[in-house]
Write a protein that holds these residues in place. Sequence first.
Motif, mmCIF file in Angstrom:
data_model
loop_
_atom_site.group_PDB
_atom_site.id
_atom_site.type_symbol
_atom_site.label_atom_id
_atom_site.label_comp_id
_atom_site.label_asym_id
_atom_site.label_seq_id
_atom_site.Cartn_x
_atom_site.Cartn_y
_atom_site.Cartn_z
ATOM 1 N N CYS A 158 0.849 -1.193 0.000
ATOM 2 C CA CYS A 158 0.000 0.000 0.000
ATOM 3 C C CYS A 158 0.886 1.245 0.000
ATOM 4 O O CYS A 158 1.775 1.379 0.841
ATOM 5 N N CYS B 217 -7.730 -0.967 1.552
ATOM 6 C CA CYS B 217 -6.667 -1.432 2.443
ATOM 7 C C CYS B 217 -7.259 -1.551 3.837
ATOM 8 O O CYS B 217 -7.820 -0.588 4.360
ATOM 9 N N CYS C 259 0.274 3.221 3.542
ATOM 10 C CA CYS C 259 0.638 2.730 4.880
ATOM 11 C C CYS C 259 1.645 1.580 4.827
ATOM 12 O O CYS C 259 2.020 1.057 5.865
ATOM 13 N N CYS D 282 -5.246 1.046 6.363
ATOM 14 C CA CYS D 282 -5.441 2.508 6.348
ATOM 15 C C CYS D 282 -6.767 2.915 5.712
ATOM 16 O O CYS D 282 -7.061 4.103 5.625
HETATM 17 ZN ZN LIG Z 1 -2.911 1.081 3.421
#
Ligand SMILES: [Zn+2]
Length: 131
Positions: A35, A91, A38, A94
Amino acid sequence: APRVGPLPPAPAMVRISKPKTFQAYLDDCHRRYSCAHCRAHLANHDDLISKSFQGSQGRAYLFNSVVNVGCGPAEERVLLTGLHAVADIHCENCKTTLGWKYEQAFESSQKYKEGKYIIELNHMIKDNGWD
Ligand SMILES: [Zn+2]
């Protein structure tokens, strides 16, 4: 017919205070995608099926399987390649929306995408052993 009694009380929602503890980690010896927001692991390069997809904000990749990704409700959408049932994916770490999952394709030429995941390029970074 079986008697239906009152439903048991629903369990209280559990708030996860340390989401990182619940992250899945991919094998360290693989090139992978994480990601961009994050750094949670998302997919192994081995699970990449195609790089030639178009997301809402640019280029997107099709993956066989992903980790740390949550799925919204499926809905029918008409895409460039016809009618599909798709669900937004995000995700789990996050909560950023990353792309979508193909739940169902209605045209036989598109069936290979069923159960596969699209992640937009601008939400991923290449991680681990690419050079
Ligand atoms: Zn993330």
